[in-house]
Design an enzyme around this catalytic site. Structure first.
Site, PDB file in Angstrom:
ATOM      1  N   SER A 123       0.723  -1.239  -0.231  1.00 52.64           N
ATOM      2  CA  SER A 123       0.215   0.106   0.122  1.00 52.64           C
ATOM      3  C   SER A 123       0.839   1.279  -0.071  1.00 52.64           C
ATOM      4  O   SER A 123       1.797   1.341   0.343  1.00 52.64           O
ATOM      5  CB  SER A 123      -0.838   0.071   1.182  1.00 52.64           C
ATOM      6  OG  SER A 123      -1.626   1.091   1.497  1.00 52.64           O
ATOM      7  N   GLU A 125       0.164   3.623   1.606  1.00 52.93           N
ATOM      8  CA  GLU A 125       0.278   4.214   3.101  1.00 52.93           C
ATOM      9  C   GLU A 125       1.625   3.844   3.908  1.00 52.93           C
ATOM     10  O   GLU A 125       1.969   4.310   4.680  1.00 52.93           O
ATOM     11  CB  GLU A 125      -0.647   3.458   3.963  1.00 52.93           C
ATOM     12  CG  GLU A 125      -2.303   3.806   3.940  1.00 52.93           C
ATOM     13  CD  GLU A 125      -2.122   5.052   4.518  1.00 52.93           C
ATOM     14  OE1 GLU A 125      -2.096   5.468   5.608  1.00 52.93           O
ATOM     15  OE2 GLU A 125      -2.671   6.241   3.615  1.00 52.93           O
ATOM     16  N   TYR A 147      -1.205   0.321  10.500  1.00 57.33           N
ATOM     17  CA  TYR A 147      -1.765  -0.209   9.468  1.00 57.33           C
ATOM     18  C   TYR A 147      -0.547  -0.107   8.319  1.00 57.33           C
ATOM     19  O   TYR A 147      -0.129  -1.166   7.766  1.00 57.33           O
ATOM     20  CB  TYR A 147      -2.861   0.482   8.660  1.00 57.33           C
ATOM     21  CG  TYR A 147      -3.216  -0.051   7.242  1.00 57.33           C
ATOM     22  CD1 TYR A 147      -3.732  -1.310   7.020  1.00 57.33           C
ATOM     23  CD2 TYR A 147      -2.733   0.645   6.186  1.00 57.33           C
ATOM     24  CE1 TYR A 147      -3.912  -1.640   5.874  1.00 57.33           C
ATOM     25  CE2 TYR A 147      -3.309   0.154   4.973  1.00 57.33           C
ATOM     26  CZ  TYR A 147      -3.453  -0.872   4.587  1.00 57.33           C
ATOM     27  OH  TYR A 147      -3.726  -1.247   3.387  1.00 57.33           O
TER      28      TYR A 147
END
Ligand code: NAP
Ligand code: F7E
Length: 329
Positions: A123, A125, A147
């Site tokens: 991801s 992120e 996360y």
């Protein structure tokens, strides 16, 4: 007929990937964890075309048994605790599923058939507090949530098993991607569901957090094609998948409300409780490597996607009546 195994088949990407692989002639088997109420609505239309097998990323033996029984040629690991705010509330569970779960998958492959081709859902992120912009495969990671930290582990363990055990293992670093099947708690769907309810007179306003955050948002249906292309190359590698265009949450809100002739400023209230302990302010991807090596390009642009999502939510609410849950996060 090659067999593909998809973890997270009940999620947004799992459903689009299942459709894509069926279209390419695969036998598609999905892993779903046991739940007291079944949540198969995203793949209901594929009933009969796909097989579902029970296993959990937290349970190593269940994954080994799935590999032995199904004998897949390709494995797409899409399962995760994927919602950033929940990762602040449940950091240990997020680490167990989203990080260590990847090792469970890789170990299951190593123990049963090391020739299996493996895709890991990494991801943007991981870039978090970005060091340079736009972000490429070489941009250093600086995650800003449990996360994001868990996804960094998943990425590096995938790279490590490729280098240590010669597995065909790829990490797809995907930027935000949305669709009418997006979970209601993510901002795009929360907004389009909110606009639909306001249009239909079921609600009057929508509470949101940080409107200034910026993301590189694409369409999930386009992104699953890139996952498949990664596993068809001669050599395994890592790829950024993104549109190369950045919008703010405020842009998203304005486009969604304007699509129904509404002024967002009359309906949106900001709510400090929805602001995250640490925010990712802006993400912008550079997918040049995927363009060149995979021949992949996105087809649906941001405005088209948001309008498609608003229309789908209005259609759904008109057909089914009010859904029982309105997102609060
Ligand atoms: P999603 O809709 O939240 O789907 C997550 C899936 O994981 C669901 O099918 C869920 O099953 C399953 N799952 C959760 N915990 C599990 C466990 N312990 N064992 C087995 N399955 C479990 O996510 P998505 O948007 O489709 O994203 C797919 C993947 O890409 C995720 O790994 C996500 O982190 C990653 N990703 C997403 C984006 C994006 O913008 N969408 C961007 C980059 C990376 P239940 O139905 O039982 O909950
Ligand atoms: O938030 C802001 C919020 O929850 C986007 C996951 O798929 O993409 C997703 O993670 C932005 C953030 O997605 C609300 O603060 C404002 O800056 O839709 P989101 P995300 O956190 O970017 C990545 C790539 C993944 O890998 C993840 O799995 O929108 N925002 N107000 C809000 N966000 C939410 N959810 N709700 C609000 O009310």
């Amino acid at each position: 007929m090659p067999t593909a195994l998809i973890t997270g088949i009940t999620g947004q990407d799992g459903s689009y990937l299942a459709e894509t692989l069926l279209g390419k002639g695969y036998r598609v088997v999905g892993v779903a964890r046991r739940s007291s109420t079944e949540k198969f609505e995203r793949v209901e239309h594929l009933q009969g075309a796909i097989e579902i097998i029970q296993a959990d990323l937290l349970d190593q033996m269940s994954l080994i048994n799935v590999m032995k029984r199904i004998q897949p040629k390709e494995v797409y690991n899409l399962a995760a605790q994927s919602f950033v705010p929940t990762s602040f509330e449940q950091p240990v569970l997020t680490a167990q599923v989203t990080a260590v779960g990847v090792t469970h998958m890789l170990e299951a492959i190593r123990a049963t058939d090391p020739t299996i081709r493996f895709y890991q859902a990494s991801s943007s992120e991981m870039f978090g507090k970005v060091r340079t912009s736009p972000q490429t495969e070489d941009t250093p990671f600086y995650p800003r949530s449990p996360y994001g930290v868990a996804k960094c582990y998943g990425h590096w363990i995938t790279v490590n098993y490729r280098e240590s055990y010669d597995l065909y293992a790829c990490s797809g670093i995907l930027f935000n991607h949305e669709s009418p099947r997006r979970g209601l708690e993510f901002v795009s769907r929360k907004v389009t569901d909110g606009v639909a309810r306001i249009t239909l007179g079921e609600a009057d306003h929508l509470r949101l957090g940080n409107l200034r955050a910026q993301r590189d948002w694409g369409f999930a249906g386009d992104y699953v094609e890139a996952m498949w292309r990664m596993l068809q190359q001669d050599e395994p590698d890592d790829y950024v998948i993104a549109t190369g265009v950045m919008h703010s949450v405020e842009d998203l809100v304005r486009i969604a409300f304007a699509h129904k002739g509404l002024d967002w400023k009359l309906h949106v209230k900001t709510d400090q409780s929805l602001v995250r302990p640490a925010e990712v302010d802006h993400l912008l991807g550079d997918a040049a490597k995927a363009h060149e090596k995979l021949g992949w390009r996105p087809k649906v642009n941001f405005e088209e996607m948001i309008e498609m999502m608003v229309d789908a939510d209005i259609e759904r609410l008109t057909r089914n009546g009010k859904t029982s849950v309105t997102p609060t996060t």
